[in-house]
Design an enzyme around this catalytic site. Sequence first.
Site, PDB file in Angstrom:
ATOM      1  N   CYS A 190      64.918  57.637  61.294  1.00 40.26           N
ATOM      2  CA  CYS A 190      63.768  58.001  62.109  1.00 40.26           C
ATOM      3  C   CYS A 190      63.838  57.378  63.492  1.00 40.26           C
ATOM      4  CB  CYS A 190      62.469  57.606  61.419  1.00 40.26           C
ATOM      5  SG  CYS A 190      62.393  55.860  60.919  1.00 40.26           S
ATOM      6  N   HIS A 359      58.697  52.489  60.028  1.00 39.13           N
ATOM      7  CA  HIS A 359      58.948  53.842  60.526  1.00 39.13           C
ATOM      8  C   HIS A 359      58.860  53.866  62.049  1.00 39.13           C
ATOM      9  CE1 HIS A 359      59.414  58.072  60.223  1.00 39.13           C
ATOM     10  NE2 HIS A 359      58.142  58.419  60.308  1.00 39.13           N
ATOM     11  N   ASN A 379      55.003  61.724  64.511  1.00 41.88           N
ATOM     12  CA  ASN A 379      55.849  61.372  63.384  1.00 41.88           C
ATOM     13  C   ASN A 379      57.062  62.305  63.394  1.00 41.88           C
ATOM     14  OD1 ASN A 379      57.030  61.032  60.827  1.00 41.88           O
ATOM     15  ND2 ASN A 379      55.071  60.688  59.829  1.00 41.88           N
TER      16      ASN A 379
END
Length: 434
Positions: A190, A359, A379
Amino acid sequence: MDKAPIEMFVGVINPYALTEAITGKKFDWKDPKSFQILEQTLEKNYSELFDIKYNSPLYAGLELMKDNSVKPLKIEDIKVRAADKQESLDFSTITNLKDLNKIGVKNLDTIAVKNARLDKGDVKVVLNIPTVNNTISNKLISPTLKNIIFGNFTVETGWTPANTSWSDRGNFFNDVVEYNDPIQGAVGNCYFISAIAAVAWASPYLIEHKVRATGTGEADRVNAIQFYTKGGGKDAPSRLVEVTDRTIINNSNNPVYCRSNDAGEIWPAVYEKAFAKWINQTNDDRPDISKTAYGDPVKAVAQLNNKTPFYYNTDSRTALDLFGIVRGNSMSYKTINPMVAWTYGSGRDYSGSNIVGNHAYTILGWSTFNNKNYIILRNPWGVTEPNGLNSYQGLISFFDGSFWRPINMIGNDGVFALEINSFKYYFAGMGVAK
């Protein structure tokens, strides 16, 4: 500005991409009931998926430390269970507490109770039985999960996980570069996907389609992508990396790793492939994408735009300080320098917030509404937004430099506005490369 960390291991696998990779099927993740598919496939309650303290398989290969940071596990510490599906147990034969010994409960006094509740006069108890509990986790994975996360390499096929192949799926660009094009796949990178989304949003002209023809036909053209060394892990000497359009798909012709939000567009997947080839320092056109897992999102931006990375920890700053940093790198509410943010490894209420631990997110800009200040985030999974947390629901537009580009904050597309005090609580830091 804070001192650059020696090494960062920010990363968590996209559960939606991982579930599709395991099952070989595509699902409508905007369906409110789709969380049940995640729970069944990943063998974990949805509320426990986004925090490594619950041993979620999304953090496979990582270990939680006492200070709530994470570090990679040694390969010998990652166990692979015998089969993809657990052996079924015949619970119909259990009619009293003594019968629990049939499923491995020898002494009830030593069995931990995971949770219990009163339901219409019945006491429903969930027991944690080690001999039965063989569900996948960050340290125990299934054979299929091992193949997806770690893949395999042979001289004949290069890095090609089982039941997958390398294929040309479409055009490098379908239209202009969009911030929401990159969608993370079934690997914990990520940090890199949020970085290319940040560059695509703030500096779209840097996402170029440079092609070198080999002279043997269009199918043999190669893309040339430049990366810049910044030192440390997940890095290599600066160079122009050449890769073909071929990316990994499964037997159902669906992407396994990074893909574009636009069907038939491949630039995010090609960038991921080129990055894997670069950090692996290989000349093979089938580089090991699993090696891109876990890294530094700020450095990843700098590796793309060759600027200086700046780091800002949240614990040493007020919420207004953090808001001012975002505003200082923005114009007309929109970031003009690519920015990213990352959450703590654990230690916050990630299980109930829909914000994900360990994250990386893209920072898109800021807004003020009803006398409250917000940071706009995305996201890289393309879905999963916070529940509550003072998230502003409405329509916000950011000026793009040539036209107004709307971002709908209502749809479940991974974009959300987080009030600055909530941002300070949930996020460990943010950074910019300029």
